[in-house]
Design a protein around this motif. Structure first.
Motif, PDB file in Angstrom:
ATOM      1  N   ALA A  25       0.849  -1.200   0.000  1.00 13.44           N
ATOM      2  CA  ALA A  25       0.000   0.000   0.000  1.00 13.44           C
ATOM      3  C   ALA A  25       0.877   1.241   0.000  1.00 13.44           C
ATOM      4  O   ALA A  25       2.017   1.202   0.453  1.00 13.44           O
ATOM      5  CB  ALA A  25      -0.905  -0.012   1.231  1.00 13.44           C
ATOM      6  N   MET A  26       0.329   2.350  -0.522  1.00  7.26           N
ATOM      7  CA  MET A  26       1.091   3.598  -0.521  1.00  7.26           C
ATOM      8  C   MET A  26       0.660   4.492   0.646  1.00  7.26           C
ATOM      9  O   MET A  26      -0.528   4.765   0.828  1.00  7.26           O
ATOM     10  CB  MET A  26       0.894   4.378  -1.825  1.00  7.26           C
ATOM     11  CG  MET A  26       1.803   5.621  -1.893  1.00  7.26           C
ATOM     12  SD  MET A  26       1.451   6.658  -3.323  1.00  7.26           S
ATOM     13  CE  MET A  26       2.222   5.719  -4.635  1.00  7.26           C
ATOM     14  N   MET A  27       1.633   4.918   1.427  1.00  9.46           N
ATOM     15  CA  MET A  27       1.371   5.839   2.526  1.00  9.46           C
ATOM     16  C   MET A  27       1.317   7.273   1.976  1.00  9.46           C
ATOM     17  O   MET A  27       1.719   7.526   0.854  1.00  9.46           O
ATOM     18  CB  MET A  27       2.466   5.721   3.584  1.00  9.46           C
ATOM     19  CG  MET A  27       2.691   4.292   4.084  1.00  9.46           C
ATOM     20  SD  MET A  27       1.260   3.582   4.965  1.00  9.46           S
ATOM     21  CE  MET A  27       0.571   2.472   3.733  1.00  9.46           C
ATOM     22  N   GLN A  28       0.896   8.215   2.829  1.00 13.34           N
ATOM     23  CA  GLN A  28       0.757   9.596   2.340  1.00 13.34           C
ATOM     24  C   GLN A  28       2.088  10.324   2.183  1.00 13.34           C
ATOM     25  O   GLN A  28       2.122  11.463   1.709  1.00 13.34           O
ATOM     26  CB  GLN A  28      -0.159  10.399   3.272  1.00 13.34           C
ATOM     27  CG  GLN A  28      -1.611   9.973   3.154  1.00 13.34           C
ATOM     28  CD  GLN A  28      -2.507  10.776   4.077  1.00 13.34           C
ATOM     29  OE1 GLN A  28      -2.817  11.926   3.793  1.00 13.34           O
ATOM     30  NE2 GLN A  28      -2.915  10.174   5.175  1.00 13.34           N
ATOM     31  N   ASP A  29       3.184   9.687   2.601  1.00 12.33           N
ATOM     32  CA  ASP A  29       4.488  10.274   2.294  1.00 12.33           C
ATOM     33  C   ASP A  29       5.091   9.600   1.062  1.00 12.33           C
ATOM     34  O   ASP A  29       6.287   9.721   0.806  1.00 12.33           O
ATOM     35  CB  ASP A  29       5.435  10.156   3.497  1.00 12.33           C
ATOM     36  CG  ASP A  29       5.686   8.710   3.879  1.00 12.33           C
ATOM     37  OD1 ASP A  29       5.041   7.809   3.299  1.00 12.33           O
ATOM     38  OD2 ASP A  29       6.529   8.458   4.751  1.00 12.33           O
ATOM     39  N   ILE A  34      -2.392  -1.736  11.222  1.00  7.06           N
ATOM     40  CA  ILE A  34      -2.993  -0.553  11.850  1.00  7.06           C
ATOM     41  C   ILE A  34      -2.134   0.672  11.574  1.00  7.06           C
ATOM     42  O   ILE A  34      -2.640   1.753  11.267  1.00  7.06           O
ATOM     43  CB  ILE A  34      -3.186  -0.780  13.372  1.00  7.06           C
ATOM     44  CG1 ILE A  34      -4.194  -1.899  13.602  1.00  7.06           C
ATOM     45  CG2 ILE A  34      -3.624   0.512  14.063  1.00  7.06           C
ATOM     46  CD1 ILE A  34      -4.426  -2.242  15.074  1.00  7.06           C
ATOM     47  N   GLY A  35      -0.807   0.487  11.671  1.00 10.40           N
ATOM     48  CA  GLY A  35       0.089   1.581  11.323  1.00 10.40           C
ATOM     49  C   GLY A  35      -0.133   2.042   9.895  1.00 10.40           C
ATOM     50  O   GLY A  35      -0.174   3.246   9.603  1.00 10.40           O
ATOM     51  N   GLY A  36      -0.297   1.094   8.990  1.00  8.20           N
ATOM     52  CA  GLY A  36      -0.558   1.427   7.589  1.00  8.20           C
ATOM     53  C   GLY A  36      -1.871   2.180   7.428  1.00  8.20           C
ATOM     54  O   GLY A  36      -1.948   3.201   6.733  1.00  8.20           O
TER      55      GLY A  36
END
Lengths: 503, 503
Positions: free
Chosen positions: B230-234, B280-282
């Motif tokens: 998955a792609m995080m917002q950073d 959850i972190g993701g």
């Protein structure tokens, strides 16, 4: 003398109770010993039972405002020392982590490396580590009460282990609460004990005696330990749950302070309470028989097994389609808010198949062959009846009455266990009789529960323990308040207490 | 230039992404760092989210025939050595138990005592210990497949930790299966990955890319590792789940053998697959914003908070009675098979109260005062809208549309995350452009996902990693099959792969 009845489990309870227990666990496929010293493997049939316990107990916790959380597995050694009695109680049997990696040493063999500055203890219980968090979360009376529970594994290094009853690692829940007043904390201690009583009696069908531990049997660091005690079929006692009022002892050790409404600084009052996979050991020993496991329907991993019977030369597809449809139908029925769990066993193993399910303790077995289908009937066996006492009934009647039958089985188990407990509970007022019960009773190698008077002195308690390996299981809440004379020293006694040999 | 918008979280994502993350976790009250190195405390708001994940994922596992079980926390050191790559992968970061009690040493200080003959490793994963059991349970092809899962804690000693994303102890599920054929094991590996994809996309509202790891990124000892990224917002990648085809490697190490239908002896084919609290972190990093946590409704610890508004001089009892009745009404509504969870916050903290719930990410906030009650209305705020964009609506309309609103919020979160992922995914065919993306892009400190060609050589993969700290996240299942030339060495390439910086 009648001839010996053939039983599915060898030895029988009478012949060798400890071996019978191991065989019941094995034959039911609930668990097995692992090659890791003192640890067991909980197999699907055993774990499903634990899941049913967890989910239903968890719902009850939440109804009282308790929330789940999760705290670290490791406790720094220095934390264990925060409460003096506590550390003495747990230091002797704990797993100690001293290194954080492995390296290739001599002969290229792996050896521990990366020595830790401070050793870590694998939690034997979490009062100290949770206390540390509570101290950070508590500054005002408005932050209280804190009502927490965690479902977790804990480790206590045990020398002699027995599956479910005593294992080095076990699964449990531990509740931890902090309160602004002593009264509130004491009320919570009692509330959780009562919750355990209702759970164990209503769901595990195990009658228990509620009471208070003597000082010497208390949780290390507690001011008061409440407990429930059940009688096993060998007449020994098993503690099925405990609830501790910790006073301000752990709050002082962990510095859980708060400002009262009046602006004064005070230490909080804390409680802890727990039940574990040990309950499953107790449940097995209370209900099971010489044909194997007996599981109360309300916690059973499955409620009904369908045993299709195939006639030689006939297409098995029709029978299979029929039982699959029946599984779907029964599987949609609600039993105490949960869907019935229905299994199909279509193995071609003849009579052994039915016996397997008797040994697994499933409440209901339905044999279904072409003739039954033609008659719209099922051939039902109940685990609370003799294995061969089966009965034909209309399938529609079975479906409409299955939850009532399960409730009846549940009640039968409870009634039977309660009758047994009462039968082997004796009011004894003579020291001779007391000693005879626990030494040379011909039929009762472990005696039973003795309701006898005790003066309250630790010396008398200790003497009896030394002489007979009999301990005071609890000072029961329900007692007649009758004065009497101590069974050991004949001094004045304010109440009868429960004596027994114990697991 | 507009003036700076005031946000609930400082710093913002743009200002300092890692600090923003820590602040979001803290402000939402999900978890906190514990004094035990590398371990965190999961607080009730965070644990309730994990429970929702556990219960709903568990149901999906069971639908595929998987059963839960429980295996020992400790793994004998010798077991770790059964698979050569495996031990190298985990030996460097494990907790080692070397003693089984504490004793009073010098100065009366407690020190480890009772040295174990063989050190025990706190499980970093359980292939070897479960393999040992499987080897005892498997003798014929009839014993296969074995389909197991366990919910457990595991420990990997990490040097740099971050709550949920990387902690020394974490909670997870690990599935382990054994099969009679390679095809069946491979099919199970893919089946579980697909289950993860659906779960993460439908419940966590996180769009993912499914694919296969390169050899160098595989699980130690696996023949094949499938993953979702998955792609995080950073713009960095996070692996949200993995499913491993272990071939016969672990079966050989643990001696999991069976007799085939033809009577020959063969090693089983095994798989393992896992997801953890890392998800959850993701989830936090994909959805949350500068006002705090954002939680998709289908896993939210609570769905609606009722915020009663009391007027000075008026009796608060009426408003309280009203919101309590509304809580009961809404709490009986089913949302995807589960009852809505409704909270009441009757604290007298003014505007801060509403902001607390924004920061906690609850999907819906309802303000209700005497005027609203008189009008049969509620004043609704949605977490997918700006905090002050609130709307009055009839209470009956809210009750009849609440599940639809929640579904809409869930969909909005997914759509927004998918648009973001697509916006920062680039098809790049020039080495210069590739290097520029990951080094001196003015707006994208971490670049994004580069869909670029790779020749398949470990050397090129390694060079890019050394130069840019960019790795191949996966060989995506969905690719156009277009031939091309390796972004690094210009050799022939069979497909585009996903490059990114990663957590």
């Amino acid at each position: 003398m009648g001839k010996k009845v053939k039983t599915a489990i060898t030895p029988t309870r009478k012949e060798d109770y400890p071996s019978w227990y191991q065989e019941v666990v094995k034959a039911s496929d609930m668990a097995e010993n692992s090659p890791v010293r003192g640890c067991m493997v909980i197999k699907p049939w055993g774990y499903a039972l634990w899941e049913n316990i967890m989910h239903q107990m968890d719902e009850r916790f939440k109804e009282t405002g308790v929330k789940n959380a999760y705290f670290p597995l490791f406790i720094p050694l220095s934390y264990m020392e925060k409460e003096a009695e506590h550390v003495e109680g747990f230091a002797k049997e704990c797993a100690v982590v001293t290194h954080h990696k492995l390296e290739h040493g001599e002969d290229n063999k792996l050896v521990p490396a990366g020595k830790l500055q401070e050793p870590l203890i694998v939690r034997p219980t979490s009062e100290t580590i949770i206390g540390e968090s509570m101290s950070r979360w508590t500054s005002s009376y408005r932050d209280l009460p804190i009502l927490l529970n965690q479902w977790a594994n804990v480790v206590r290094w045990e020398m002699r282990t027995r599956m479910f009853l005593r294992t080095s690692e076990f699964l449990w829940q531990e509740g931890h609460t902090a309160h602004a007043s002593k009264d509130e904390a004491e009320a919570r201690t009692l509330m959780m004990l009562k919750l355990y009583t209702r759970f164990v009696e209503d769901l595990l069908a195990m009658p228990v005696i509620e009471g208070r531990k003597t000082e010497s049997e208390r949780f290390p660091g507690a001011d008061d330990t409440l407990c429930i005690e059940a009688m096993m079929q060998d007449n020994k006692a098993l503690q099925a749950g405990t609830s501790h009022f910790l006073g301000q002892n752990f709050a002082k050790g962990s510095n859980i302070k708060f400002q009262t409404e009046a602006g004064e600084e005070e230490f909080a009052w804390t409680t802890s309470w727990g039940t574990s996979t040990r309950m499953i050991g107790g449940m097995i020993m209370v209900h099971s028989d010489d044909d194997g496991l007996v599981v109360p329907p309300r916690v059973a991993p499955a409620h009904v097994v369908l045993l299709p019977i195939f006639k030689k030369g006939e297409d098995p597809a029709d029978v299979l389609a029929h039982v699959r449809a029946l599984k779907d139908e029964l599987g949609s029925i609600l039993y105490h808010g949960r869907k019935l769990v229905v299994e199909i066993d279509d193995r071609d193993t003849g009579g052994a198949r039915g016996w397997d399910w008797v040994k697994k303790g499933i409440p209901l077995r339905l044999e279904i062959g072409p003739k039954d289908i033609a008659n719209n009937s099922v051939f039902m066996g109940r685990r609370d009846k003799a294995p061969n006492e089966k009965k034909s009934m209309l399938q529609t009647d079975f479906a409409s009455s299955v939850t009532a039958i399960l409730d009846e089985i549940q009640q039968n188990y409870f009634d039977r266990a309660l009758a047994f407990q009462k039968e082997y509970t004796f009011e004894i007022d003579s020291k001779d009789e007391f000693y005879r019960l626990y030494t040379d009773h011909p039929d009762l190698p472990h005696g039973g529960f003795a309701l006898s008077h005790w003066c309250g002195s630790r010396a008398c308690e200790e003497k009896i323990k030394q002489d007979l390996s009999v301990t005071i299981r609890c000072l029961p809440f329900e007692h007649k308040g009758d004065q009497g004379r101590c069974i050991y020293c004949d001094a004045d006694s304010p109440q009868r207490v429960v004596f027994a040999k114990a697991y």
